[in-house]
Design a protein around this motif. Sequence first.
Motif, PDB file in Angstrom:
ATOM      1  N   MET A   1       0.850  -1.197   0.000  1.00  0.00           N
ATOM      2  CA  MET A   1       0.000   0.000   0.000  1.00  0.00           C
ATOM      3  C   MET A   1       0.884   1.244   0.000  1.00  0.00           C
ATOM      4  SD  MET A   1      -2.985   1.087   2.704  1.00  0.00           S
ATOM      5  CE  MET A   1      -1.858   1.213   4.100  1.00  0.00           C
ATOM      6  N   ASP A   2       0.594   2.181  -0.914  1.00  0.00           N
ATOM      7  CA  ASP A   2       1.355   3.423  -0.947  1.00  0.00           C
ATOM      8  C   ASP A   2       0.390   4.598  -1.112  1.00  0.00           C
ATOM      9  OD1 ASP A   2       0.732   3.715  -3.706  1.00  0.00           O
ATOM     10  OD2 ASP A   2       2.504   2.558  -4.265  1.00  0.00           O
ATOM     11  N   LEU A   3       0.939   5.814  -1.013  1.00  0.00           N
ATOM     12  CA  LEU A   3       0.093   7.008  -1.077  1.00  0.00           C
ATOM     13  C   LEU A   3      -0.605   7.150  -2.418  1.00  0.00           C
ATOM     14  CD1 LEU A   3       2.353   9.632   0.757  1.00  0.00           C
ATOM     15  CD2 LEU A   3       0.282   8.532   1.633  1.00  0.00           C
ATOM     16  N   ASN A   4       0.067   6.754  -3.484  1.00  0.00           N
ATOM     17  CA  ASN A   4      -0.546   6.862  -4.801  1.00  0.00           C
ATOM     18  C   ASN A   4      -1.789   5.979  -4.897  1.00  0.00           C
ATOM     19  OD1 ASN A   4      -0.592   7.937  -7.444  1.00  0.00           O
ATOM     20  ND2 ASN A   4       0.282   6.035  -8.244  1.00  0.00           N
ATOM     21  N   GLN A   5      -1.717   4.790  -4.322  1.00  0.00           N
ATOM     22  CA  GLN A   5      -2.880   3.896  -4.307  1.00  0.00           C
ATOM     23  C   GLN A   5      -4.017   4.500  -3.488  1.00  0.00           C
ATOM     24  OE1 GLN A   5      -1.225   0.253  -2.822  1.00  0.00           O
ATOM     25  NE2 GLN A   5      -0.323  -0.335  -4.793  1.00  0.00           N
ATOM     26  N   LEU A   6      -3.669   5.142  -2.382  1.00  0.00           N
ATOM     27  CA  LEU A   6      -4.704   5.784  -1.562  1.00  0.00           C
ATOM     28  C   LEU A   6      -5.385   6.903  -2.342  1.00  0.00           C
ATOM     29  CD1 LEU A   6      -3.086   6.075   2.003  1.00  0.00           C
ATOM     30  CD2 LEU A   6      -4.583   4.301   1.102  1.00  0.00           C
ATOM     31  N   ARG A   7      -4.589   7.707  -3.051  1.00  0.00           N
ATOM     32  CA  ARG A   7      -5.185   8.800  -3.839  1.00  0.00           C
ATOM     33  C   ARG A   7      -6.107   8.252  -4.924  1.00  0.00           C
ATOM     34  NH1 ARG A   7       0.317  10.686  -3.423  1.00  0.00           N
ATOM     35  NH2 ARG A   7       0.439  12.399  -1.903  1.00  0.00           N
ATOM     36  N   CYS A   8      -5.708   7.156  -5.558  1.00  0.00           N
ATOM     37  CA  CYS A   8      -6.555   6.540  -6.581  1.00  0.00           C
ATOM     38  C   CYS A   8      -7.865   6.045  -5.983  1.00  0.00           C
ATOM     39  CB  CYS A   8      -5.814   5.373  -7.242  1.00  0.00           C
ATOM     40  SG  CYS A   8      -4.446   5.880  -8.304  1.00  0.00           S
ATOM     41  N   PHE A   9      -7.774   5.404  -4.831  1.00  0.00           N
ATOM     42  CA  PHE A   9      -8.977   4.870  -4.183  1.00  0.00           C
ATOM     43  C   PHE A   9      -9.939   5.995  -3.798  1.00  0.00           C
ATOM     44  CE2 PHE A   9     -11.071   3.993  -0.087  1.00  0.00           C
ATOM     45  CZ  PHE A   9     -11.966   3.015  -0.506  1.00  0.00           C
ATOM     46  N   VAL A  10      -9.418   7.061  -3.186  1.00  0.00           N
ATOM     47  CA  VAL A  10     -10.273   8.172  -2.758  1.00  0.00           C
ATOM     48  C   VAL A  10     -10.916   8.850  -3.966  1.00  0.00           C
ATOM     49  CG1 VAL A  10     -10.260  10.456  -1.674  1.00  0.00           C
ATOM     50  CG2 VAL A  10      -9.045   8.560  -0.592  1.00  0.00           C
ATOM     51  N   SER A  11     -10.179   8.983  -5.045  1.00  0.00           N
ATOM     52  CA  SER A  11     -10.734   9.609  -6.244  1.00  0.00           C
ATOM     53  C   SER A  11     -11.882   8.783  -6.819  1.00  0.00           C
ATOM     54  CB  SER A  11      -9.629   9.789  -7.293  1.00  0.00           C
ATOM     55  OG  SER A  11     -10.128  10.456  -8.423  1.00  0.00           O
ATOM     56  N   VAL A  12     -11.703   7.471  -6.886  1.00  0.00           N
ATOM     57  CA  VAL A  12     -12.787   6.616  -7.389  1.00  0.00           C
ATOM     58  C   VAL A  12     -13.982   6.660  -6.435  1.00  0.00           C
ATOM     59  CG1 VAL A  12     -13.461   4.252  -7.964  1.00  0.00           C
ATOM     60  CG2 VAL A  12     -11.217   5.101  -8.636  1.00  0.00           C
ATOM     61  N   ALA A  13     -13.720   6.670  -5.122  1.00  0.00           N
ATOM     62  CA  ALA A  13     -14.799   6.739  -4.142  1.00  0.00           C
ATOM     63  C   ALA A  13     -15.583   8.034  -4.272  1.00  0.00           C
ATOM     64  CB  ALA A  13     -14.224   6.606  -2.733  1.00  0.00           C
ATOM     65  N   SER A  33      -7.445   1.019 -12.478  1.00  0.00           N
ATOM     66  CA  SER A  33      -7.988  -0.263 -12.002  1.00  0.00           C
ATOM     67  C   SER A  33      -6.884  -1.118 -11.381  1.00  0.00           C
ATOM     68  CB  SER A  33      -8.642  -1.025 -13.151  1.00  0.00           C
ATOM     69  OG  SER A  33      -9.758  -0.320 -13.644  1.00  0.00           O
ATOM     70  N   ARG A  34      -5.694  -1.071 -12.000  1.00  0.00           N
ATOM     71  CA  ARG A  34      -4.572  -1.856 -11.464  1.00  0.00           C
ATOM     72  C   ARG A  34      -4.182  -1.367 -10.081  1.00  0.00           C
ATOM     73  NH1 ARG A  34       0.938  -1.174 -11.515  1.00  0.00           N
ATOM     74  NH2 ARG A  34       2.197  -3.091 -11.434  1.00  0.00           N
ATOM     75  N   HIS A  35      -4.123  -0.040  -9.864  1.00  0.00           N
ATOM     76  CA  HIS A  35      -3.787   0.501  -8.539  1.00  0.00           C
ATOM     77  C   HIS A  35      -4.808   0.053  -7.490  1.00  0.00           C
ATOM     78  CE1 HIS A  35      -0.329   2.905  -9.515  1.00  0.00           C
ATOM     79  NE2 HIS A  35      -0.971   3.595 -10.453  1.00  0.00           N
ATOM     80  N   ILE A  36      -6.081   0.073  -7.841  1.00  0.00           N
ATOM     81  CA  ILE A  36      -7.116  -0.341  -6.895  1.00  0.00           C
ATOM     82  C   ILE A  36      -6.979  -1.825  -6.587  1.00  0.00           C
ATOM     83  CG2 ILE A  36      -9.604  -0.550  -6.496  1.00  0.00           C
ATOM     84  CD1 ILE A  36      -8.547   2.329  -6.450  1.00  0.00           C
ATOM     85  N   ARG A  37      -6.705  -2.630  -7.608  1.00  0.00           N
ATOM     86  CA  ARG A  37      -6.561  -4.074  -7.398  1.00  0.00           C
ATOM     87  C   ARG A  37      -5.380  -4.374  -6.480  1.00  0.00           C
ATOM     88  NH1 ARG A  37      -5.640  -5.299 -12.116  1.00  0.00           N
ATOM     89  NH2 ARG A  37      -3.436  -5.909 -12.041  1.00  0.00           N
ATOM     90  N   LEU A  38      -4.248  -3.693  -6.714  1.00  0.00           N
ATOM     91  CA  LEU A  38      -3.075  -3.903  -5.865  1.00  0.00           C
ATOM     92  C   LEU A  38      -3.352  -3.485  -4.422  1.00  0.00           C
ATOM     93  CD1 LEU A  38      -0.219  -2.661  -8.237  1.00  0.00           C
ATOM     94  CD2 LEU A  38      -0.699  -5.013  -7.556  1.00  0.00           C
TER      95      LEU A  38
END
Length: 304
Positions: A1-13, A33-38
């Motif tokens: 888990m990294d900050l970039n993945q968190l930003r992707c998740f929050v944006s999709v949410a 989609s790949r960032h969210i899956r990871l």
Amino acid sequence: MDLNQLRCFVSVADELHFGRAAQKLGLLPASLSRHIRLLEESLGTRLMARTTRSVSLTEDGLVFLEGAREILTKTEALQQRFHTSRQARADVLRIGAIDSAAAGLVPMLLHDFRQQCPDVSTQLSEDKTIRLIPKLLSGSLDLAFIRAPDIVDPKLKTMFLFHETAVVAMSENHRLASRASVRIEDLADEPLIVPERRSRPHSHDLTMKLFIEAGLQARVAQLAEEKQTIVNLVAAEIGLAIVPQWTSRLAVSGVRYIALDMGGTAAMNKLPLSVAWLKGVRDPGRDRILAMLQDKLAHYAELA
């Protein structure tokens, strides 16, 4: 888990749509989609329920969203804090100097520097070399005027400037006070006030070396650490002191500074002044003052 993945998740949410979230982040939908899956794989749970028509948060996703927002908010605040701090420091050049340089070279240098670079503020810290070097290494100083030790920390870069002129400080009541200059032989058997070698090795060794080269033994009456203290002891007629010429700018009543005729001895090179700074650190203000120092070095050396 990294900050970039968190930003992707929050944006999709926020968008509940991969296409819009990807466009907002400047990513391809497949990459998003790949960032969210990871992220889900690293957490071991599903955060989103996805169909061809809709995106929704799972129960774990709702819980995780709150924590993700908090982490990102704190991270952005921390980044902004250090960005602001760097901006503030960029406008202030923090300079360290040993006492003789602080009394002589630095005032002239700062006068000239402010005429060329009025947009850069300066902050001066006066201290001994043994204390200035750790401040350079820690990043609390941008450059420092020091007596460079024999072995310099490899993280520092130094530039030799010149050797300071030595003079003899004595009470105006001393038998030699009317002289235009004196030689070491004139000081035989005179009580001397000498800096402690631990804190001022160059100044201490200068006095010892001058007497040794003259075939004499220095008569040390008093050890002292600070130049101001040494000059005050001279005023109190405790003894004489061999000091850098710029020390004469210390306003102490009852003290005269007499030129020292060294007769071309090797000891003349015992008061080297250098400037030091941290390698690998970009600092436009520091580089500007160093360039100006090099340009005017011959003029400053004439006054040392």
